[in-house]
Design a protein around this motif. Structure first.
Motif, PDB file in Angstrom:
ATOM      1  N   GLN A  15      14.783  58.642 -55.555  1.00  0.00           N
ATOM      2  CA  GLN A  15      15.921  58.690 -55.408  1.00  0.00           C
ATOM      3  C   GLN A  15      16.834  58.081 -56.911  1.00  0.00           C
ATOM      4  O   GLN A  15      17.817  58.576 -57.093  1.00  0.00           O
ATOM      5  CB  GLN A  15      16.515  57.969 -54.187  1.00  0.00           C
ATOM      6  CG  GLN A  15      16.049  58.299 -52.736  1.00  0.00           C
ATOM      7  CD  GLN A  15      16.412  57.538 -51.743  1.00  0.00           C
ATOM      8  OE1 GLN A  15      16.175  56.397 -51.873  1.00  0.00           O
ATOM      9  NE2 GLN A  15      16.555  58.166 -50.464  1.00  0.00           N
ATOM     10  N   SER A  70      16.402  60.513 -59.465  1.00  0.00           N
ATOM     11  CA  SER A  70      17.362  61.972 -59.235  1.00  0.00           C
ATOM     12  C   SER A  70      18.750  61.615 -59.520  1.00  0.00           C
ATOM     13  O   SER A  70      19.451  62.394 -59.917  1.00  0.00           O
ATOM     14  CB  SER A  70      17.166  62.200 -57.629  1.00  0.00           C
ATOM     15  OG  SER A  70      15.731  62.520 -57.459  1.00  0.00           O
ATOM     16  N   CYS A  93      19.508  61.814 -62.879  1.00  0.00           N
ATOM     17  CA  CYS A  93      19.460  62.914 -63.469  1.00  0.00           C
ATOM     18  C   CYS A  93      20.959  63.791 -63.005  1.00  0.00           C
ATOM     19  O   CYS A  93      21.537  64.432 -63.814  1.00  0.00           O
ATOM     20  CB  CYS A  93      18.529  63.998 -62.798  1.00  0.00           C
ATOM     21  SG  CYS A  93      16.866  63.409 -63.629  1.00  0.00           S
ATOM     22  N   VAL A  98      15.826  65.976 -66.966  1.00  0.00           N
ATOM     23  CA  VAL A  98      14.575  66.229 -66.141  1.00  0.00           C
ATOM     24  C   VAL A  98      13.439  66.140 -67.192  1.00  0.00           C
ATOM     25  O   VAL A  98      12.147  65.546 -66.629  1.00  0.00           O
ATOM     26  CB  VAL A  98      14.673  67.667 -65.217  1.00  0.00           C
ATOM     27  CG1 VAL A  98      13.545  68.056 -64.777  1.00  0.00           C
ATOM     28  CG2 VAL A  98      15.840  67.463 -64.259  1.00  0.00           C
TER      29      VAL A  98
END
Ligand code: V07
Length: 253
Positions: A163, A166, A169, A176
């Motif tokens: 989490q 992510s 990102c 990534v």
């Protein structure tokens, strides 16, 4: 005489028979299983097993600290353990403060640094207060790191890391392609702690049970039949000797 034969035997098979202080595992992690079963066999309530298990934690900590091990991680409470009867959970939540009330001065004297991994903010306030005091008072210590896994589950830890990564990102602060194994390690709760070289589980169960899944990719695993309250310096020594016989390089490199 018999003991001597055993030792000679070990020698003939090219096995070491005592701890080599020059090739200790830096990080030992332990699944402290068998407290309830130890108590049941003695017709005692399960909590008596947990209390005795806490005494084993003191013994093993002293031993690891004296030996010169750098990190000792102990699985004290899993995210699954909330399913136990309320009275048992309530008792377990008092153990950190019990332990620290009697043992924190000795930890400070031995230069031990207390750390905790897990979702500690879901613990009762009195438990959290005891933990925070111990962490704060030993923060500057440079000896053994005594790392308690409390309300810890490895899949949950990995989920939280995913989490976190992510979000970075999506915000645009991380590409990534820049997600590396090293970045993942540094996003886990064990950031700054090297992976364990040795994992010990007591009480004869041959599972990992959601403990440090990412971190044990290359660890040696040792399963002992001894219940945690009966685990002692001799069993710990045997585990380290076993580890050293597995990892020993004959003739260098
Ligand atoms: C617990 C005793 C050991 C066997 C396993 C289950 C019961 C020590 C602690 C502890 C935790 C944090 C801390 C200081 C001590 C502990 C729980 C259970 C929940 F900073 N033993 N022990 N915590 N048991």
């Amino acid at each position: 005489m018999f003991k001597f034969l055993f030792r000679k035997d070990a020698d003939v098979n090219n096995k070491i028979i005592e701890i080599d202080k020059n090739s200790l595992p830096k990080h030992v992690a332990i699944i402290m299983d068998g407290n309830g079963r130890w108590a049941s066999e003695k017709r005692l309530p399960r909590i008596a097993g947990h209390r005795e298990g806490m005494q084993t934690v003191k013994k093993v900590t002293r031993f690891a600290s004296n030996l010169g091990i750098k990190v000792l991680t102990l699985y004290a409470f899993s995210t699954e353990n909330w399913k136990r009867p309320k009275e048992e959970v309530d008792f377990l939540m008092k153990l950190p403060s019990d332990f620290l009330n009697s043992f924190l001065p000795e930890l400070i004297e031995k230069n031990v640094k207390v750390k905790v991994i897990g979702n500690i903010h879901e613990l009762p306030e009195h438990t959290l207060n005891a933990l925070e005091e111990a962490v704060l008072k030993t923060e500057k210590n440079s000896g053994l790191i005594l790392n308690f896994a409390l309300n810890y589950g490895s899949r949950d830890e990995i989920k939280q890391a995913v989490q976190h990564i992510s979000k970075q990102c999506l915000e645009g602060s991380l590409l990534v392609d820049n997600i590396t194994e090293d970045l993942i390690s540094k996003t886990l709760m064990t950031k700054n702690i090297p992976d364990p070289e040795l994992v010990i589980r007591t009480s004869g169960e041959l599972r990992i049970s959601n403990f440090l899944l990412w971190q044990i990719a290359y660890s040696e695993l040792i399963f002992s039949d001894v219940y945690w309250p009966e685990f002692n310096e001799v069993h710990f020594t045997d585990a380290i000797i076993n580890y050293q016989n597995r990892t020993r390089r004959f003739g260098g490199i």
